[in-house]
Every structure is written in structure tokens, then in C-alpha cells.
Design a protein around this motif. Structure first.
Motif, short mmCIF file in Angstrom:
data_model
loop_
_atom_site.label_atom_id
_atom_site.label_comp_id
_atom_site.label_asym_id
_atom_site.label_seq_id
_atom_site.Cartn_x
_atom_site.Cartn_y
_atom_site.Cartn_z
N UNK A 58 -69.23 37.84 20.45
CA UNK A 58 -68.16 37.23 20.28
C UNK A 58 -68.41 35.94 19.65
N UNK A 59 -67.86 35.41 18.43
CA UNK A 59 -67.89 34.14 18.11
C UNK A 59 -67.22 33.17 18.94
N UNK A 60 -67.49 31.84 18.47
CA UNK A 60 -66.77 31.11 19.13
C UNK A 60 -65.13 31.27 19.12
N UNK A 61 -64.47 30.75 20.13
CA UNK A 61 -62.92 31.03 19.97
C UNK A 61 -62.22 30.02 21.06
N UNK A 62 -61.12 29.44 20.04
CA UNK A 62 -60.49 28.22 20.91
C UNK A 62 -59.30 28.64 21.44
N UNK A 63 -59.14 28.33 22.61
CA UNK A 63 -57.78 28.67 23.30
C UNK A 63 -57.16 27.53 23.76
N UNK A 64 -55.92 27.18 23.41
CA UNK A 64 -55.26 25.85 24.13
C UNK A 64 -54.48 26.20 25.08
N UNK A 65 -54.34 25.36 26.07
CA UNK A 65 -53.71 25.59 27.35
C UNK A 65 -52.13 25.95 27.03
N UNK A 66 -51.65 24.75 26.28
CA UNK A 66 -50.24 24.72 25.61
C UNK A 66 -50.42 24.50 23.98
N UNK A 67 -49.69 24.74 23.22
CA UNK A 67 -49.75 24.14 21.68
C UNK A 67 -48.36 23.17 21.58
N UNK A 68 -47.72 23.07 22.21
CA UNK A 68 -46.76 22.02 21.91
C UNK A 68 -46.48 21.17 23.15
N UNK A 69 -46.25 19.75 22.86
CA UNK A 69 -45.92 18.86 23.84
C UNK A 69 -44.46 18.39 23.44
N UNK A 70 -43.66 18.09 24.59
CA UNK A 70 -42.25 17.53 24.53
C UNK A 70 -42.31 16.03 25.02
N UNK A 71 -42.38 15.05 24.42
CA UNK A 71 -42.04 13.75 24.95
C UNK A 71 -40.46 13.77 25.48
N UNK A 72 -39.70 14.29 25.11
CA UNK A 72 -38.22 13.98 25.60
C UNK A 72 -37.81 12.70 24.95
N UNK A 73 -36.91 12.25 25.66
CA UNK A 73 -36.31 10.91 25.09
C UNK A 73 -36.93 9.79 25.48
N UNK A 74 -37.34 8.88 24.64
CA UNK A 74 -37.76 7.60 24.99
C UNK A 74 -37.28 6.37 23.94
N UNK A 75 -37.36 5.38 24.43
CA UNK A 75 -36.83 4.10 23.96
C UNK A 75 -37.58 3.69 22.65
N UNK A 76 -36.98 3.27 21.49
CA UNK A 76 -37.81 2.50 20.52
C UNK A 76 -38.91 1.28 20.95
N UNK A 119 -48.40 20.94 18.25
CA UNK A 119 -47.16 20.22 17.92
C UNK A 119 -46.64 19.39 19.11
N UNK A 120 -46.11 18.21 18.42
CA UNK A 120 -45.65 17.38 19.35
C UNK A 120 -43.87 16.98 18.95
N UNK A 121 -43.15 16.65 19.77
CA UNK A 121 -41.82 16.58 19.32
C UNK A 121 -41.14 15.60 20.63
N UNK A 122 -40.04 15.13 20.16
CA UNK A 122 -39.36 14.13 21.04
C UNK A 122 -38.24 13.47 20.33
N UNK A 123 -37.53 12.71 20.85
CA UNK A 123 -36.41 12.04 20.45
C UNK A 123 -36.43 10.62 20.76
N UNK A 124 -36.50 9.69 19.81
CA UNK A 124 -36.68 8.25 20.05
C UNK A 124 -35.19 7.78 20.07
N UNK A 125 -34.81 7.01 20.79
CA UNK A 125 -33.32 6.54 21.06
C UNK A 125 -33.44 4.84 20.75
N UNK A 126 -32.22 4.36 20.74
CA UNK A 126 -32.13 2.69 20.79
C UNK A 126 -32.36 2.28 22.25
#
Length: 127
Positions: free
Chosen positions: A22-40, A120-127
Motif C-alpha cells: 500500500x503506498x503512503x496514505x495521508x489521513x487527517x483527524x479533521x479537515x476543517x477548523x472553526x475559529x468561531x467569532x473573534x475580535x479584530x 479548511x479554516x473558517x470563522x467570523x471576525x467582529x468589531x
């Protein structure tokens, strides 16, 4: 005739063994990280994606490229042996960016299967 038969059998056995690896094979624990809301005022956010080599050959990450200059990935440069783990650290810097929701992708290219994976990463930057 016996030599030809023996040679053919050895060739078939050798090919079967080579194909069974079997060749090398990459397996991620998770493929998306959610930062949630954070201030600028705290616009620099960092997370880590851990992965494992679940194949039978050493895994090499050739590159990790973000979809935007505001996102910088760093990754394990050494080959990851079968059963070993590695980390891709991703830093998002929202300074000077628009407020609100964002979603960024990081394309990871390896010598294994699959050759290309997106995290992927995602989140919401707030005032």
C-alpha cells in the motif's frame, strides 16, 4: 520447459507482492477548523491539523499552499514513516481584512494517496 514454468511462477509471485504494498496514505483527524467569532483586535488566529500516514511507504508533503496571502501554513518537512504522525499549522491574519465570515482553503500535495487534499479554516471576525 520446467525452467520457463518456474520463471513464470516467480514473476507472478513477485508482481503480486509488489502490487500488494500500500503506498503512503495521508489521513487527517479533521479537515476543517472553526475559529468561531473573534475580535479584530485579536485578528491573528492559529490552529493545528494533525494527520497520520496510514500507508506502507514513507509520506512526504511536497507543499501546502493557502488560497489567500492572509493564511500561512507550515508543515512537517521530514518524511512521515508508516504509522507516524505529522502536523500542519495554519495561521490566519485578519489585520486589514473585512469584518465578517471568512473561509480559506489550504491545498496539501503529497507523494501518497490522495496526492492532493484540501483542508479548511473558517470563522467570523467582529468589531
Amino acid at each position: 520447459m520446467k525452467k520457463l514454468l518456474l520463471l513464470t511462477m516467480l514473476l507472478i509471485c513477485g508482481m503480486t507482492t509488489a502490487m500488494a504494498q500500500k503506498p503512503a496514505e495521508i489521513k487527517f483527524d479533521v479537515t476543517t477548523h472553526h475559529f468561531g467569532e473573534f475580535s479584530k483586535t485579536n485578528s491573528k488566529q492559529t490552529c493545528k491539523f494533525t494527520f497520520a500516514n496510514v500507508g506502507d511507504e514513507p509520506l512526504i508533503i511536497h507543499q501546502a499552499v493557502a488560497s489567500c496571502g492572509c493564511t500561512v501554513p507550515t508543515y512537517t518537512k521530514e518524511p512521515i514513516l508508516p504509522g507516524g504522525k505529522g502536523v500542519i499549522e495554519v495561521t490566519y491574519n485578519g489585520a486589514g481584512k473585512s469584518l465578517g465570515f471568512f473561509k480559506k482553503s489550504i491545498t496539501v500535495r503529497t507523494n501518497g494517496q490522495p496526492e492532493m487534499t484540501r483542508i479548511y479554516i473558517d470563522g467570523t471576525m467582529t468589531e
